[in-house]
Structures are given as structure tokens and as C-alpha cells.
Design a protein around this motif. Structure first.
Motif, mmCIF file in Angstrom:
data_model
loop_
_atom_site.group_PDB
_atom_site.id
_atom_site.type_symbol
_atom_site.label_atom_id
_atom_site.label_comp_id
_atom_site.label_asym_id
_atom_site.label_seq_id
_atom_site.Cartn_x
_atom_site.Cartn_y
_atom_site.Cartn_z
ATOM 1 N N SER A 57 0.839 -1.204 0.000
ATOM 2 C CA SER A 57 0.000 0.000 0.000
ATOM 3 C C SER A 57 0.867 1.245 0.000
ATOM 4 O O SER A 57 0.547 2.229 -0.668
ATOM 5 N N GLN A 96 -8.981 0.611 -0.328
ATOM 6 C CA GLN A 96 -9.392 -0.668 0.240
ATOM 7 C C GLN A 96 -10.757 -0.558 0.919
ATOM 8 O O GLN A 96 -11.595 -1.427 0.808
ATOM 9 N N ASP A 174 -6.168 -0.745 -4.485
ATOM 10 C CA ASP A 174 -5.602 -1.256 -3.239
ATOM 11 C C ASP A 174 -6.543 -2.309 -2.676
ATOM 12 O O ASP A 174 -7.603 -1.990 -2.160
ATOM 13 N N GLU A 175 -6.144 -3.549 -2.766
ATOM 14 C CA GLU A 175 -6.975 -4.663 -2.277
ATOM 15 C C GLU A 175 -8.428 -4.467 -2.700
ATOM 16 O O GLU A 175 -9.311 -4.381 -1.842
HETATM 17 MG MG LIG Z 1 -2.454 -2.498 2.496
#
Ligand SMILES: [Mg+2]
Ligand SMILES: Nc1ncnc2c1ncn2[C@@H]1O[C@H](COP(=O)(O)OP(=O)(O)O)[C@@H](O)[C@H]1O
Lengths: 378, 332, 281
Positions: A57, A96, A174-175
């Protein structure tokens, strides 16, 4: 960077769209990202894969401009981003947590980025683009809803639409699917890939889920403790891991540790010296690891017959300790030579033919061809 | 993919990052405000505490002031502190052993510290179980209960003290006396007002929410499963309380206690109205020296000493509660 | 634990709550009851009447004090929200740098610092021979500044806790979508922390309305706020008129609190219902 990563197919004709050069990030005393150099090509879906806390990240946030690198350079489409603040970078990120603005409707969220464009877009332009984006993610009917009135999957699509609305040069995810249920996640993976392909945006995807990375990405960068260990296509990374971490992190493997002598691996806990085959054999005396994927291991009640050619075979007898039946195949846990060394083998269910499969406690032979083992030096 | 890790890439120049300029301006407003209206006034208090009282406006001669005759001011100005106010306090300390000494200020300090400590203790004893039960009640009623704690304190503080004056009134028309007389429990009205007991009741009444709210904020986050686990492991309720609840709610206790103790030390309106001026408080001394006595240097010196006395509790409060977590919802 | 013990504990809890609430409310109830007396004594019901409410209406001095207090309260609350929010942003969002310890201490200290000390220090500021021409000496402006300083501390604590709860990704997302930082604050942060800002404003307003010590020390003859006037009257004999005033205040505050509570609960319920609907459909 490993020799393997550097030898990944490279087309000098097309320069890297995004170049990350020697980038590092230090938080107080901890080095979260350690001298990462990486190139991403136009229209590629690139996955950063690593266990949680390894700095994925942070790397992504440095590309977005949300974190200032301690050292290094980021060049996107020929433009050095070092001094470009986050709100002027031609990148957009999907967070995320999705980070949907709770006080704005779905349409308001998607329009938010467009409203920031200078010179200003007209209302009609914005409305048209928002409608187009909502159609893309099939949420036209939900335009007036507030984010908290949507399900997790719908929220994820709004976040995606919002980050695509400005046609960024680089899409950062991000994810993206981590917050979804496992069931929705699998089919969303493919949906997401086809959508990104359709839009034709270059994309960097961060994930800790190796299956997700393998399914979605055209190339994967494996990270551990801030270091980029290996970059390659999914099959390269799986079949030719460059180090123990990659070999163990991606899928499962059997690792044998020993010293290299006379083209063989001695001193491992395998009952016999191990025959190996490597393109570039390390110097004798080197400490190496041999990685053998479970599906490369063959099981049989009889010892292996000799194979034609000069391919050597590593074989040993072991006792079946545990069997996990998984439908298409079964995973066998063996104890080699009656000792403590365990080994796993993945055997297709059809392998045993007419005969019945071995039962727990039965002694079987396990073997693999020397070229199926990968020699690792770190 | 090209060069290896060895190739050193220059670090980006250390120019202020994109937010920095805006940040400076955002920070400058509260900084300027606090420097002007909080820090500078304290510097002035110290300055005035070192001044000489005078019949002027304002009624003191600053230690930096020039004799009038000299004409042009010199820089830096001469510094002639007058330690008279502190000497008066020091003399009282020296007099401490002498029987029959007047000890105006010292006694007032003692009274105030004692009253603040007692108030804090009573608030804790009343407020802890109270906050606990609110925190453990059903989620829907919790807000209502909390609202009911705060409601009186959104009304006027003076009027609430006034209400106690009516309740405790020592004549036959005092409400409590009326009730007791009517019930035949007493024959003559009791002396309820204008004593230390009345002051303590008024103080506890006024400061209770400052204790309850930080405690509640802390206790409501306490994981009840920990207590259940302790019980499950055979701990008696009291043991569970001492070994689990108390340590976990420590921050709330400290925050609440400091929010009561520190301001209570300077409190003088309640003692004045309910104690009838019989019990002298240090806040009252400052008020009198500042008002009727027109001895501002003395008032300032007492204030300086008070702040020095309170510096440790204030630091504790800042460490434990003033951070927007434990005491987040601290104010009534 | 046995059932009987549980029951006993529950009744113990109820009894304690009841007792403390009685402690809190009986005095207020008494004030209200005796505001309707027809007599002159504040603790006896000599017949029922509204004469003290009539007296309240015709009390010009009181009216002026109430108006002044409302004005000072509103202005101080507004300024406190601005200053306190800026302080909260510095404390909750900025990386700690030189002097941030001092800043954090200064930002919360007015909350607990004895009022008489704060009051004295501000009097010295406003009457300082060199500063008086600039700051204008004692008076309404001085009271406003004092209240702003006091209330800003409360606001900053309230807003800080809300800022820390807030998902920072919201601000980063706005930045990432091309919104410059100052605008992010106004279009994202402020709406998200709005409840804390409103709560902070109301808290500051009531604190200012209720403050006696600072107002008394900083007032000049032209600036008598409500508490200053009430204090003076408490010293010059009690009349049921004050009960009437208290009753009016209690009623106004209760209604305001009830309405605010109802509005908030309804919003919450609506949110919850919408969320359920989203999960189902
Ligand atoms: Mg992360
Ligand atoms: N703002 C920050 N301050 C200090 N440490 C941080 C900060 N952000 C991340 N880290 C640390 O950097 C490391 C990498 O974090 P991150 O990039 O979020 O990992 P990942 O996304 O791979 O899970 C972690 O050890 C984390 O604790």
C-alpha cells in the motif's frame, strides 16, 4: 533485483509507461519500502503481491502522491511525478475501504472528480460521463442512493466507477476485493479484469491473495518486507521462483536444503543425494535450496521405471501420513524413509486407474524428474 | 526492468510538501489565538506578580517601568522586580508553626485543596457506579440517561446553586427544614446552609457531570466479556472489579478526577453562596485582592502559586485524558 | 451467578440511578414549583399565580442582560468553533513538529484551568497599558475573547475525537480525485464532522451563556451578562422572579435538547432502515 526478474520478457521498442526507480519509504525507524525499481507497461494489469504489512500500500500511495518517497523517482508517461501534488497527478486510486463520500449520492461520488477538472466541464458533460460510468458498472438505477444504502459489491463498483471517471493514465487498486465475501469475490475478479481491459487503462493492483493476483494480473511483482523480490508473469513466478520466499508464498512446495557437490545436492534430509538440473549451475559448494512443486511429484506402489534419455530421477520410499481428498486431485502427506522429513504430493484422482488409491500407513514410492526441481540460491 | 539496485537515484529535493504552505496558515490561527489570549496573559500574570501595588490605573507599577523623570525610554528597560507579594506568602509559611498566626492565604489554600479533594472523592464515589450502570443499560436507553445527566448542566449554574440555597435554607422556610418539621423528625430548624457540608453538596452537585461523562465514555467501551471471563475463571465480583474493571477504566478515572479537581481548586462562587463566606477559599482571595482590595500584584502572585500547585495535575490530565479519546465527550 | 443475585443487582442498579437522578433533579423541580407562588418567599407556595412571570417580562434590566448574553454566546460559540476546529485539525492531522507539545497543552488547558486564574490573566491582558488601546480594554469584546478561548478548548477536544474516528481515506480519495487540500477540508471533512461541529457550537454557546467568573472580571458597567446580573441579585435578596427565570431557561433548554435528540434519533433510524433495505435487495 534478481537475475530472473531482469530476464523477464522485455520489449525495448516500447518504453515502460510507468517507471519506478530506486524508491524507498522510511517511517520513523522502519523501512516500509526498500529501494524498489519497477517498470509497468501501457495497458498492463500489474499486481503487487505480498503478505500484509510488506509495504504494498505504501508503494501504491507513493505513486498516487499520498506519501512522499524518502528516495527515488516515479516517472509516468515521461513525466517525473516527484513534485506533482496528489491532486494534480493523472492517477486515480480505489481505496481498500472504498472511501465513498457518505454525504454524497452515488452519482455525486462519481461526479466528484469530474467537478474538479480545470478548465471546468459543463454540467452536461459531467452528467453524460457519470451516466456512462454508471452504465459501465451497471448501477444506473442506483444513481440517487447514498453509499450506505448499497451492498458491499455495489459499493465496490461505485468506487471503481469513481476512479475511472477521470480517465486516469494509471488506475491504482488497493486490495479491491478484500472487503467482499469469498463467493462474490471470485466472479468479481474476472468481471473486474474484463472491465479494465474494456476501458484500456493501465492498472496496478495490490493484493495479498495469490489466487487473485494470478487470476487478474498479466504480471506480478512479489514483495516481502519492503523489497521487490521477483517480477514476472504468473506462470514464470510459479514455475520459476527466484527465491525461497516466492516459492513458498505462491502455492505450496517441498524445499530441500543442502550443499552443491558434483552437480548434486548433498546433505539434505532427502534419503539420497538429489539430482538437479539448472540452466546456470551455481558454483560447487554453494548452499542451495531445491523447490519441488507437489504436482510434480509422482506416487506409485512400484519404484519408478528408468526414463529414456539422460534425465535423472529422484525417488524415495515413504509412508502415507495424511490424505486430503479434494475432488479432482488428492494431496498426500508422506513421511520419507520412515524419518521425520515430510513431503507433499498432489495426485490427480484418475492417477490410480483401476487400482484403489493408497491408504494411510501404506508405503509408496515418490519421485520426480530432476528438471522439475528448481534450484534456489536464496 | 533495468538497472540493479545499486544505481543510486537522487532523493527528491526537500522542498515543503504540497500541503505545507496551507498547513502553516491553518496552524497559525489557533497558534496566534492561544499565544495572545492564553500564553501572553500568563506571562503578564507573572509580570504583575512582581510589580508594586499602586493607586493608578491599572493599579500596579510594572517591574519594567521607567522613572517618569528620565524622559526617553531606554532599551532594554531595567528590571526591578518587587517580591513583596511573594514575601507575604513566604512569611505565612514561616509563621506556620506559630500558634495564633493569621495565615489568611495559607489557610485559604488549604481549604481549597481540601474541598477540591473531597469533591473529587465524592464525585468519584457517586459517579463511578452511576456511570457504570448507565454504560451497562440497554443501548436505546443509554442516550436518554446520558441526556438526563447533561440536561441540568445546560441550564444556568448559578440558578442551580440558588436552588440549593432554597433547599438548605436554615430558617423555617427552608425546604428540607419544612419537610423535616412537617414529618415531626425535628422540633427546631437545622443549620443546613452556610457550613462546609452545604458547600460540599453544592460542589458535588455542580461537578458531577465532569466526572460522569469521561467515566461513561471509558466504561462504555469496556469489553464485558473480559469480566465474564474473569468470573468464569472463578474470580469473585470484587476481585474481578479490582483486577479487571478498575485498571481498564483507569484513564477515565484520571480524566474525570482531574476535570473535577483542577477547576474545583479555584472555585469560589459555590463556597461563597452556600458557605456564606465563612470558609475562605483561595479563589475568593484572588477575587477580593483583584476587586475590593485593588491589590493586583498579590492576586497575581496567588494565581502564579496556584498554577504551580496545579501543574502536576494538569500534566496528568493532559497525558491521560485531554487527547480526545478518554475525555472526548468530556464537556457537559 | 444465580437468578436471584442478578435480580438483586439489577434492582440495586436501578435504585442507584434513581437516587442520583433525584439528587440532580429535585433542586430544579423545586425552583420550577415555587416560580408559581403568589407570595414573596421563594420557598413557600402562597397560592398560585403567574405574577413573577409578568415581573420577568417587564424587567428591562434582565431583558438587556439576556440579550447581551445571547449575543456574546452566539458570537463566542461561532469563533470558538473556528478556532477550536483549526486547533483540532492541527492536533489530529498534522505531523507533530517543533512546539506541538506546547500547542497541545495550551489547547486543552483552558478546560481545566481555574476560571479565576484565566479571568485574572485576561484582565491583565486587556488592561495592560500598552495593549489597552489595541484590544479596547474591558467590556463585551473582552468577554467574547475570553469565552472564545475557553470554549475553543472544548470544541477542539470534541472535534479532535471525531477527526480521529473519521476514515482518512475519504480525504485522500478527494485529493486523489483532483480536489486541492483546502477544498477537501470544506467539501469532505466539514460535512463528515458536521455533527461534532454542531455539538461543539451548542456546548460553547451554553458555556458562554453560563459563565460568571470570566464575565464578571472582564465586564465594564455597560456589559452586564445574565450570570453577572443573577449573581448580583442573589446577593441582594431572593425573589421568586429568579425562579421564574430558571423555569423559563429549563423549559427552553429541555425543548431544545428533546428536539435535537428526536431529530438525531430519527436520522439514525432512517439510516439503519435504509441499510437493512440495501442488504436485503
Ligand atoms: Mg495495504
Ligand atoms: N503512516 C505510517 N506511519 C508509520 N508506519 C506506517 C505508516 N503506514 C504504513 N506503515 C508501516 O509500513 C509497513 C507497510 O505498510 P503497508 O504499506 O500498509 O503494508 P501492506 O499494504 O503491504 O499491508 C507496515 O509495517 C506499516 O506498519
Amino acid at each position: 533485483m534478481s537475475a530472473r526478474a531482469d530476464s523477464a520478457p522485455h520489449f525495448p521498442a516500447e518504453p515502460d509507461y510507468l517507471r519506478i526507480e530506486g524508491i524507498s519509504k522510511r517511517f520513523d525507524d522502519a523501512l516500509a519500502v526498500d529501494n524498489v525499481t519497477l517498470g509497468v507497461r501501457r495497458r498492463e494489469i500489474f499486481a503487487l503481491l505480498g503478505s500484509s504489512g510488506c509495504g504494498k500500500s505504501t508503494l501504491l500511495r507513493m505513486i498516487a502522491g499520498l506519501e512522499r518517497p524518502t528516495a527515488g523517482r516515479i516517472v509516468l508517461d515521461g513525466e517525473d511525478l516527484a513534485e506533482v501534488p496528489a491532486f494534480r497527478r493523472p492517477t486515480n486510486m480505489m481505496f481498500q475501504s472504498y472511501a465513498l463520500f457518505p454525504h454524497m449520492s452515488v452519482a455525486g461520488n462519481v461526479a466528484f472528480g469530474l467537478r474538479q477538472e480545470r478548465p471546468r466541464l459543463t454540467r452536461e458533460q459531467i452528467d453524460a460521463r457519470v451516466a456512462e460510468m454508471l452504465e459501465l458498472v451497471q448501477l444506473q438505477r442506483y444513481a440517487a442512493r447514498k453509499p450506505h444504502e448499497l451492498s458491499g459489491g455495489q459499493q465496490q463498483r461505485v468506487a471503481l466507477a469513481r476512479s475511472l471517471a477521470k480517465e486516469p493514465k494509471l488506475l491504482l487498486l488497493d486490495e479491491p476485493l478484500a472487503a467482499l465475501d469469498k463467493k462474490i469475490r471470485q466472479h468479481t475478479q474476472l468481471e473486474l479484469v474484463s472491465l479494465i481491459r474494456r476501458v484500456g487503462v493501465t492498472c496496478i493492483l495490490v493484493t495479498h491473495d495469490q489466487e487473485e493476483a494470478m487470476t487478474m494480473a498479466s504480471r506480478i511483482g512479489v514483495m516481502s518486507e519492503g523489497v521487490l523480490l521477483q517480477v514476472g508473469t504468473p506462470d514464470e513466478i510459479y514455475e520459476h521462483p527466484s527465491c525461497r520466499f516466492t516459492a513458498e508464498f505462491i502455492g505450496e512446495t517441498n524445499l530441500f536444503h543442502g550443499r552443491l557437490e558434483d552437480g548434486r545436492l548433498n546433505g539434505s534430509d532427502f534419503p539420497a543425494p538429489l539430482a538437479i538440473a539448472a540452466e546456470a549451475m551455481p558454483a560447487p559448494g554453494t548452499e542451495v535450496w531445491l523447490s519441488v512443486r507437489p504436482e510434480r511429484v509422482v506416487l506409485g506402489r512400484q519404484p519408478p521405471a528408468a526414463v529414456n534419455g539422460n534425465v535423472s530421477i529422484n525417488a524415495a520410499q515413504g509412508e502415507v501420513d495424511e490424505i486430503a481428498y479434494l475432488g479432482s486431485h488428492s494431496v498426500y502427506h508422506l513421511r520419507l524413509g520412515g524419518g521425520g522429513r515430510r513431503m507433499i504430493a498432489s495426485v490427480p484422482s484418475a492417477h490410480w486407474g483401476e487400482a484403489s488409491a493408497p491408504a494411510r500407513g501404506e508405503r509408496v514410492w515418490a519421485w520426480w524428474l530432476a528438471p522439475d526441481g528448481v534450484v534456489l540460491t536464496r | 526492468m533495468s538497472s540493479g539496485p545499486a544505481a543510486p537515484v537522487p532523493a527528491p529535493p526537500r522542498r515543503p510538501f504540497f500541503l505545507l504552505r496551507g498547513r502553516f496558515w491553518v496552524a497559525s490561527l489557533p497558534w496566534a489565538w492561544l499565544l495572545l489570549f492564553f500564553l501572553l496573559p500568563f506571562v503578564l500574570i507573572v509580570n504583575v506578580s512582581l510589580s508594586t501595588p499602586d493607586l493608578a490605573v491599572p493599579p500596579y507599577v510594572s517591574p519594567f517601568s521607567q522613572p517618569q523623570a528620565e524622559g526617553r525610554p531606554v532599551f532594554p528597560p531595567a528590571f526591578n522586580p518587587d517580591l513583596g507579594s511573594y514575601r507575604r506568602l513566604g512569611d505565612e509559611v514561616a509563621d506556620l508553626a506559630r500558634p495564633g498566626a493569621e495565615l489568611q492565604y495559607l489557610r485559604a489554600f488549604g481549604n481549597s485543596l481540601l474541598l477540591a479533594a473531597l469533591t473529587t472523592l465524592c464525585c468519584l464515589l457517586v459517579g463511578y457506579p452511576f456511570a457504570w450502570h448507565i454504560a451497562r443499560s440497554a443501548e436505546g436507553t443509554r442516550n436518554t440517561l446520558l441526556m438526563l445527566v447533561m440536561l441540568p448542566f445546560w441550564t444556568s449554574f448559578l440558578l442551580r446553586v440558588y436552588a440549593w440555597m432554597g433547599l438548605l435554607d436554615s430558617s423555617e422556610s427552608g425546604l428540607i427544614n419544612q419537610a423535616l418539621l412537617a414529618l415531626g423528625l425535628i422540633d427546631a430548624p437545622l443549620q443546613l446552609l452556610y457550613n462546609s457540608g452545604a458547600v460540599l453538596i453544592g460542589m458535588v452537585y455542580s461537578y458531577l457531570p465532569f466526572m460522569v461523562l469521561p467515566l461513561y465514555a471509558n466504561l462504555v467501551k469496556l469489553d464485558m466479556r473480559l469480566l465474564e471471563a474473569a468470573r468464569d475463571l472463578g474470580a469473585r465480583p470484587w476481585t474481578a472489579f479490582v483486577s479487571i474493571t478498575l485498571p481498564l477504566s483507569w484513564r477515565g478515572i484520571v480524566a474525570g478526577s482531574m476535570m473535577v479537581f483542577i477547576p474545583a481548586v479555584g472555585e469560589f462562587v459555590i463556597p461563597d453562596l452556600l458557605g456564606g463566606g465563612g470558609v475562605l477559599m483561595i479563589g475568593r482571595r484572588i477575587w477580593d485582592d483583584f476587586g475590593p482590595n485593588q491589590d493586583w500584584p498579590m492576586a497575581a502572585a496567588v494565581a502564579v502559586v496556584m498554577v504551580l500547585l496545579l501543574i502536576v495535575p494538569i500534566m496528568v490530565f493532559h497525558r491521560h485524558g485531554g487527547r480526545g479519546d478518554g475525555a472526548g465527550e468530556a464537556g457537559p | 451467578m444465580t437468578r436471584a443475585a442478578t435480580l438483586e443487582r439489577r434492582w440495586g442498579a436501578r435504585a442507584w440511578l434513581l437516587l442520583v437522578y433525584a439528587f440532580l433533579y429535585v433542586p430544579i423541580l423545586c425552583l420550577v414549583v415555587f416560580s408559581f407562588t403568589a407570595g414573596e418567599i421563594t420557598t413557600q407556595l402562597d397560592g398560585l399565580s403567574l405574577r413573577w412571570y409578568a415581573a420577568l417580562r417587564h424587567d428591562d434590566e434582565l431583558g438587556a442582560a439576556v440579550r447581551l448574553s445571547l449575543q456574546v454566546g452566539a458570537l463566542a460559540a461561532t469563533a470558538a468553533v473556528v478556532v477550536g476546529t483549526a486547533a483540532a485539525v492541527v492536533l489530529a492531522r498534522f505531523r507533530p513538529g517543533a512546539g506541538s507539545g506546547v500547542f497541545a497543552a495550551m489547547a486543552t488547558a483552558p478546560m481545566v484551568m481555574p476560571e479565576v486564574v484565566v479571568g485574572l490573566s485576561l484582565v491583565l491582558l486587556f488592561t495592560h497599558p500598552m495593549l489597552q488601546p489595541v484590544l479596547g480594554g474591558r467590556g463585551v469584546a473582552a468577554i467574547w475573547a475570553a469565552h472564545t478561548t475557553l470554549c475553543a478548548a472544548y470544541v477542539s477536544v470534541l472535534v479532535q475525537s471525531r477527526l480521529r474516528e473519521m476514515d482518512r481515506a475519504l480525504e485522500e480519495a478527494a485529493l486523489d480525485l483532483g480536489c486541492p487540500p483546502w477544498k477537501v477540508f470544506f467539501v469532505i471533512t466539514v460535512p463528515v464532522i458536521a455533527p461534532a461541529l454542531v455539538a461543539g457550537w451548542l456546548l460553547a454557546f451554553t458555556l458562554s451563556m453560563d459563565d460568571f467568573v470570566l464575565a464578571a472580571m472582564l465586564s465594564d458597567p455597560g456589559s452586564t451578562t445574565l450570570p453577572v446580573l443573577v449573581f448580583a441579585r442573589l446577593h441582594h435578596g431572593l425573589k421568586p422572579e429568579i425562579n421564574a427565570l430558571a423555569t423559563v431557561i429549563v423549559v427552553v433548554v429541555s425543548i431544545a435538547v428533546l428536539v435535537a435528540n428526536r431529530v438525531m434519533q430519527r436520522a439514525q433510524r432512517r439510516r439503519r432502515a435504509a441499510m437493512h433495505a440495501a442488504l436485503r435487495g
